[in-house]
Design a protein around this motif. Structure first.
Motif, PDB file in Angstrom:
ATOM      1  N   VAL A  49       9.163  -4.942   7.648  1.00  0.00           N
ATOM      2  CA  VAL A  49       9.350  -4.808   6.203  1.00  0.00           C
ATOM      3  C   VAL A  49       8.091  -4.256   5.556  1.00  0.00           C
ATOM      4  O   VAL A  49       8.137  -3.311   4.756  1.00  0.00           O
ATOM      5  CB  VAL A  49       9.720  -6.172   5.575  1.00  0.00           C
ATOM      6  CG1 VAL A  49       9.615  -6.116   4.061  1.00  0.00           C
ATOM      7  CG2 VAL A  49      11.133  -6.573   5.982  1.00  0.00           C
ATOM      8  N   LEU A  50       6.949  -4.843   5.899  1.00  0.00           N
ATOM      9  CA  LEU A  50       5.690  -4.448   5.258  1.00  0.00           C
ATOM     10  C   LEU A  50       5.354  -2.991   5.543  1.00  0.00           C
ATOM     11  O   LEU A  50       5.011  -2.223   4.634  1.00  0.00           O
ATOM     12  CB  LEU A  50       4.562  -5.356   5.766  1.00  0.00           C
ATOM     13  CG  LEU A  50       3.189  -5.179   5.117  1.00  0.00           C
ATOM     14  CD1 LEU A  50       3.267  -5.441   3.621  1.00  0.00           C
ATOM     15  CD2 LEU A  50       2.170  -6.109   5.768  1.00  0.00           C
ATOM     16  N   VAL A  51       5.465  -2.601   6.817  1.00  0.00           N
ATOM     17  CA  VAL A  51       5.142  -1.225   7.174  1.00  0.00           C
ATOM     18  C   VAL A  51       6.212  -0.272   6.651  1.00  0.00           C
ATOM     19  O   VAL A  51       5.918   0.841   6.219  1.00  0.00           O
ATOM     20  CB  VAL A  51       4.986  -1.096   8.703  1.00  0.00           C
ATOM     21  CG1 VAL A  51       4.661   0.329   9.097  1.00  0.00           C
ATOM     22  CG2 VAL A  51       3.893  -2.032   9.206  1.00  0.00           C
ATOM     23  N   GLY A  52       7.467  -0.727   6.671  1.00  0.00           N
ATOM     24  CA  GLY A  52       8.543   0.122   6.191  1.00  0.00           C
ATOM     25  C   GLY A  52       8.442   0.459   4.713  1.00  0.00           C
ATOM     26  O   GLY A  52       8.853   1.542   4.281  1.00  0.00           O
ATOM     27  N   VAL A  53       7.875  -0.454   3.930  1.00  0.00           N
ATOM     28  CA  VAL A  53       7.700  -0.196   2.492  1.00  0.00           C
ATOM     29  C   VAL A  53       6.864   1.061   2.274  1.00  0.00           C
ATOM     30  O   VAL A  53       7.192   1.919   1.442  1.00  0.00           O
ATOM     31  CB  VAL A  53       7.060  -1.415   1.804  1.00  0.00           C
ATOM     32  CG1 VAL A  53       6.525  -1.025   0.429  1.00  0.00           C
ATOM     33  CG2 VAL A  53       8.081  -2.531   1.662  1.00  0.00           C
ATOM     34  N   PHE A  54       5.767   1.184   3.038  1.00  0.00           N
ATOM     35  CA  PHE A  54       4.917   2.362   2.872  1.00  0.00           C
ATOM     36  C   PHE A  54       5.657   3.634   3.260  1.00  0.00           C
ATOM     37  O   PHE A  54       5.510   4.672   2.612  1.00  0.00           O
ATOM     38  CB  PHE A  54       3.659   2.209   3.737  1.00  0.00           C
ATOM     39  CG  PHE A  54       2.732   1.136   3.257  1.00  0.00           C
ATOM     40  CD1 PHE A  54       1.846   1.373   2.223  1.00  0.00           C
ATOM     41  CD2 PHE A  54       2.756  -0.123   3.819  1.00  0.00           C
ATOM     42  CE1 PHE A  54       0.998   0.389   1.767  1.00  0.00           C
ATOM     43  CE2 PHE A  54       1.914  -1.121   3.375  1.00  0.00           C
ATOM     44  CZ  PHE A  54       1.027  -0.870   2.346  1.00  0.00           C
TER      45      PHE A  54
END
Length: 861
Positions: A281-286
């Motif tokens: 989720v965190l990396v996908g946001v970027f």
């Protein structure tokens, strides 16, 4: 606007696909963890509910969590006869269930599970609720016959008529397999060996009149709760024995208790998978932010025309958010399907480990799809919100211009201010962590500092693009000429885009850098402590650290070449301290020759005073925190239910009483332990070679002696270090798995950025090709741009990770792990690996760019 939004979404579906993969990964891990844990929970709920007696009577456990001591709590088997007389009882049976036995075949190979699940010796008392049924052979009769479960028999090649050896608390004895019992419910993964009831009590408990519990069946028309009340009333004040008070549970309560014991295992799997989901989720946001920002920049004229035709800001913003929600909807649906497949894969993996969970028992409750869509839609909505606001700001006049809103030239002052403030707060928290003297305070400040510095680095990342990439790509012009200069310039062209693309990789590498420093420091600290404290030539222990029978100790004692043998046992105790605290912890008991096999540093007292009858030793810092002094008497509660007033004979100064041992570092003489908690087994035996016997020769003799006992191992100092390294490596493997996931998504992000950048620079690429840039040179330019972005992310991530790792080591130092180690080899390998990642990520975009038609590219709008 809706039709225009749908056309736009379908027109860019190829470009959005990579962003959808990030959503799919995050949703898949969330859904898979929920489905798997729900399925296992429901499966075992049914198992425990269907096999539990209406009322179960067991000796009460005095402590919530207990260290394995080898001592089995028992109650009188005759209690079953008393309970059978209670009104409302249809039947009462004495049960014997003993964990931790070892069974070997004729080749002295263990037939126990290799997954860490126990081998359980139990009495054969078949009822309608039994989890197994006899499918071949006959029931065991006498002390030389056993049944074995079918799964263990199949996996270990055991057949009816085979001779086995059972190694139990009371010693080893031979048996013959006379039957096979097959699970009628889910196999929890343990190996089951069934004995004649009398044999189970005599051979497993050492007392023909003892049992580990009483199973009570209710008469027709009597509820479980009413039966429990009647049995408790009948036992009355006699419900206490030397092993503690009896505990009565109904079938539901017993099933709930069993599920709670299983809960720790399920929680580990769930939290690991949710950790993967969190990283995704965190990396996908970027990735999604970058994708939508670039798409909007490329659609400036399109959005300007919409504004010129009458669309207001709100409609444009809503159009972009609708595209994001469509992306989230597609990604969530695919992610949910992938989560089901992931859960099936985990169930298959559990099957390989002996825990057989059927696919048709899969539980997909309403919470799972709801959570999947909330995560997927939420991620895309949040990530697309800022690009949507930016799109709403497009002027109608942009339709008349060739300009694109690519964030080029927009000032970074706000990022500088926010990043500096948040970064300063994070640095202050990390400094506070480094100087804190309480572990809880230091850990809290570390968590706060990690979050704040990560946010600050992400926010201020674009500010670092130009200075860092000028350094990282400084050699490009000299090495690759104009191609190198252009690739460096492309990476510097849009700091926001470069920073956001690199941020995805930075997060994963920061995690790896921090955990690598922490694990390397732990490893070095353990190595130093082992070198400092372990003075024995060899230590004999069970492979999974559970105690072993006294028979093994005596066989070791009789081994040729033994000069000294020192036994140790573990137990759970509760200490009532002068400040009013009641601390439950693990304590050790040692024989008087402890000084000859261990080097213990004392602040006060010595080994003789620590191991004297009625005395104990504890860590000086623990003692100071609770107001304990040498000579004080402290009340101690043992697992046996007995209580003692023990005098503090010594205070240790080991640096590692809590980091390497247990809370409080409490130990006492083995005689004291056996006085108040008799029946325990040895946890470890320390051995020194006799004078004139070489250590290697003694090891060979010990291994020959212990060949019949595959559960125990002979270890020297080097073996101990390897064991610790292997245990720490398990944590590193998890971190590396998280890194792998982060890199996969980061690669998708770099690919997406470069692919969209190639589209954005189509006319520029066409002009470069027209003035003589070769296809190979174009591919190299894009690869170099990708490499410098990836290495930039690696440098930021590793720098941040090193700071986190050093601060983590400061927290560990409060627990006795004082050594700091920086794994430079790992760091260099990660930087090189990042360059490789950059090359891989650029392959497809570079190939696509090199195949462009030159004239069509020049004419592109």
């Amino acid at each position: 606007m809706l039709r225009a939004t749908l056309r736009s979404f379908l027109a860019h579906k190829g470009r959005l696909l990579l962003s959808a993969l990030a959503v799919i990964l995050s949703v898949a891990f969330v859904a898979g963890s929920l489905i798997f844990s729900d399925t296992v929970s429901r499966t075992f709920d049914r198992l425990f509910a269907s096999t539990a007696a209406d009322v179960t009577i067991t000796p009460t456990e005095l402590f919530d969590e207990t260290v394995p001591s080898g001592r089995t709590l028992t109650l009188p088997a005759s209690l079953a006869d008393r309970v059978a007389q209670v009104d409302g009882v249809a039947a009462a049976r004495a049960e014997v269930d003993v964990d931790g036995i070892t069974v070997t075949d004729e080749d002295r190979e263990s037939v126990s599970p290799t997954t860490g699940a126990p081998t359980i010796g139990t009495a054969w008392n078949p009822t309608e609720r039994s989890p197994v049924e006899l499918t071949s052979g006959h029931a065991p009769k006498g002390d030389g016959q056993v049944l074995i479960d079918a799964d263990t028999a199949d996996s270990k090649g055991v057949r009816i008529g085979d001779r086995l050896t059972v190694i139990a608390q009371e010693g080893s004895f031979p048996v013959e397999v006379v039957g096979i019992a097959t699970f009628t419910t889910t196999n929890p993964g343990s190996a089951l060996v069934f004995f004649d009831p009398a044999t189970a009590s005599t051979k497993l408990l050492g007392d023909p009149k003892a049992a580990t519990g009483i199973s009570v069946d209710a008469a027709e028309g009597v509820s479980d709760a009413e039966l429990k009340r009647r049995v408790a009333a009948a036992l009355g004040t006699d419900a206490g024995t030397d092993t503690g008070a009896y505990e009565l549970r109904t079938a539901d309560e017993q099933a709930e208790s069993d599920v709670e014991r299983l809960g720790g295992f399920l929680d580990i799997i769930k939290y690991v998978m949710l950790g993967f989901a969190g990283v995704a989720v965190l990396v996908g946001v970027f990735l999604i932010v970058n994708t939508f920002s670039m798409l909007i920049a490329q659609r400036t004229r399109e959005l300007g025309l919409l504004r010129a035709l009458g669309a207001d800001r709100r409609q444009v913003r809503r159009s972009v958010l609708t595209e994001a929600l469509l992306l989230g909807l597609v990604g969530s649906t695919a992610g949910l399907a992938a989560g089901i497949a992931l859960a099936l894969g985990l169930m298959k993996l559990m099957g390989l480990m002996g825990m057989n969970i059927k696919a048709d028992e899969m539980a997909v409750g309403w919470v799972t799809p709801v959570t999947a869509y909330v995560v997927g839609l939420g991620v895309t909505f949040v990530a697309a919100y800022l690009p949507a606001r930016r799109a709403a700001g497009v002027s109608p006049m942009a339709a008349l211009s060739d300009a694109e809103i690519a964030d080029i030239g927009r000032p970074l002052r706000m990022r500088a201010v926010v990043g500096s403030v948040v970064g300063a707060a994070g640095a202050a928290a990390l400094i506070g962590c480094a100087v804190a003297t309480e572990t809880s305070t230091a850990a809290s400040l570390l968590g706060l500092g990690v979050v704040l510095t990560l946010v600050a680095t992400v926010v201020a990342g674009p500010l670092l693009v130009r200075p860092v990439i000028r350094v990282l790509g400084g050699a490009f012009p000299a090495l690759f000429g104009s191609i190198g200069r252009m690739s460096q310039g492309n990476a510097l062209r849009n700091p926001r885009r470069t920073g956001a693309t690199a941020a995805a990789l930075m997060i994963g590498l920061a995690l790896v850098g921090g955990m690598s420093v922490a694990s390397a420091s732990m490893t070095r600290s353990f190595d130093q402590q082992i070198d400092k404290t372990l003075g024995a030539d060899f230590v004999v222990q069970n492979g999974n650290f559970v105690p072993f029978p006294r028979e093994i100790t005596e066989r070791i004692r009789d081994t040729e070449g033994i000069g000294l043998l020192v036994r140790s046992q573990l137990t759970t105790i509760a200490v009532r301290l002068p400040d009013g605290d009641r601390v439950q912890t693990t304590a050790a008991g040692y024989e008087p020759e402890l000084d000859q096999v261990a080097d213990i540093t004392y602040a006060q007292g010595d080994t003789a005073s620590a191991l004297a009858a009625g005395h104990l030793a504890m860590d000086k810092d623990f003692a100071a925190d609770h107001g304990v002094r040498v000579g004080d008497t402290v009340p101690v509660e043992f697992q046996s239910g007995r209580r003692a007033e023990l005098a503090v004979g010594a205070l240790t100064d080991q640096e590692s009483a809590e980091g390497f041992g247990t809370r409080g570092g409490i130990f006492f003489g083995l005689g004291t332990l056996q006085q108040y908690a008799p029946g325990g087994q040895d946890a470890a035996v320390y051995v020194n070679a006799a004078s004139g016997t070489a250590a290697d020769d003694l090891r060979a003799e010990l291994e020959t002696t212990l060949d019949a006992y595959p559960q125990v191992q002979v270890r020297d100092i080097a073996d101990y270090k390897d064991l610790v390294h292997d245990q720490i490596a398990v944590l590193l493997y998890l971190v590396y798995a998280l890194l792998g996931l982060a890199i996969i998504i980061a690669v998708l992000g770099v690919v997406n950025t470069l692919a969209l950048s190639v589209v954005e620079r189509t006319r520029e690429i066409g002009l470069l090709r027209a003035i003589g840039l070769a296809r190979r040179q174009l591919r190299r330019m894009i690869r170099l741009e990708s490499v410098v972005i990836a290495v930039f992310g690696a440098v930021l991530g590793l720098a941040l990770g090193l700071v986190w790792g050093v601060c983590t080591q400061q927290v560990l130092a409060l627990q006795g792990m004082t050594a700091l180690a920086i794994p430079w080899g790992t760091i260099v390998a990660v930087v090189i690996g990042s360059a490789v990642v950059g090359v891989v990520a650029a392959l497809l975009p570079a190939l696509r760019a090199s195949r462009m038609n030159v004239l069509a590219a020049i004419a592109h709008e």
